[in-house]
Design an enzyme around this catalytic site. Structure first.
Site, PDB file in Angstrom:
ATOM      1  N   LYS A  13      12.899   5.094 -12.403  1.00 51.03           N
ATOM      2  CA  LYS A  13      12.222   5.419 -11.385  1.00 51.03           C
ATOM      3  C   LYS A  13      12.439   4.388 -10.352  1.00 51.03           C
ATOM      4  O   LYS A  13      12.303   4.789  -8.904  1.00 51.03           O
ATOM      5  CB  LYS A  13      10.715   5.388 -11.812  1.00 51.03           C
ATOM      6  N   ASP A  16       2.942  10.227 -10.398  1.00 52.20           N
ATOM      7  CA  ASP A  16       4.015  10.072 -10.994  1.00 52.20           C
ATOM      8  C   ASP A  16       4.294  11.526 -12.057  1.00 52.20           C
ATOM      9  O   ASP A  16       5.527  12.090 -11.812  1.00 52.20           O
ATOM     10  CB  ASP A  16       4.406   9.009 -11.823  1.00 52.20           C
ATOM     11  N   ASP A  51       0.692  -1.339  -0.040  1.00 53.22           N
ATOM     12  CA  ASP A  51      -0.012   0.080   0.088  1.00 53.22           C
ATOM     13  C   ASP A  51       1.069   1.084  -0.132  1.00 53.22           C
ATOM     14  O   ASP A  51       1.868   1.304   0.553  1.00 53.22           O
ATOM     15  CB  ASP A  51      -1.176  -0.134   1.139  1.00 53.22           C
TER      16      ASP A  51
END
Length: 197
Positions: free
Chosen positions: A175, A154, A76
């Protein structure tokens, strides 16, 4: 080890494969009756409580199936914006669905303090027990949507340790080296390869 990742997000699965795959583990999405699992998330402001609730539900879903003894991974995450007292936090996905990235930028349009953190909590349950790992990526909210890569927030998140681009402008490999989820998954990989005492 076969690890089933309880998520429908392909980006998250790719990150998990990149971080856990080199340790010799096979990562696959958890599919129940042809579909990714749908979770009932607790009304909590803490990522850890939400992630653990997902793990408990996923484990119940696989009872009696061929996946019952397999490892299950849940995660999460959320974005926590300092000037908004940590909002949207654990409600990041819900807020994105409701107001979109442009809505967040609108809320922050007059705000000079654009500091934010991406946070992730991962739980991995194996025959050996439950492993937990967290990751935090500090950064700031951009003033415009930039980039079409990644997912979620993002395109409006600029990591402090980056080169000024948003996550949405970075390849998945770039990333993953900086992201909160990449850090959490790296922590799990280190736990899995740690020699037993």
């Amino acid at each position: 080890m076969q690890i089933f990742f309880a998520t429908s997000n392909r980006g998250k699965i790719s990150e998990a494969k990149e971080k856990l795959g080199p340790t010799g583990h096979e990562i696959s999405p958890l599919i129940i009756d042809g579909m990714p699992p749908k979770f009932i998330e607790p009304q909590s402001e803490h990522l850890e409580e939400v992630a653990f609730a997902k793990l408990s539900q996923a484990r119940q879903m696989v009872l009696g199936s061929e996946m019952e003894d397999c490892a299950i991974l849940v995660e999460d995450s959320g974005i926590f914006i300092e000037s908004l007292s940590g909002f949207p936090g654990v409600f990041s996905s819900f807020v994105e669905d409701k107001i979109g990235l442009s809505g967040i930028l609108s809320i922050l349009s007059e705000e000079e303090n654009r500091s934010a953190e991406y946070r992730a909590t991962c739980f991995l349950e194996t025959k050996e027990g439950i492993f937990k790992s967290k990751g935090i990526c500090s950064g700031e909210i951009s003033r415009a949507i930039s980039g079409e890569l990644g997912f979620g927030y993002d395109p409006i998140f600029i990591p402090v340790e980056g080169d000024g681009r948003t996550f949405g402008q970075m390849s998945s490999e770039e990333k993953s080296q900086l992201s909160h989820r990449g850090m959490a998954l790296k922590g799990l990989s280190e736990m899995l390869i740690r020699p037993s005492k």
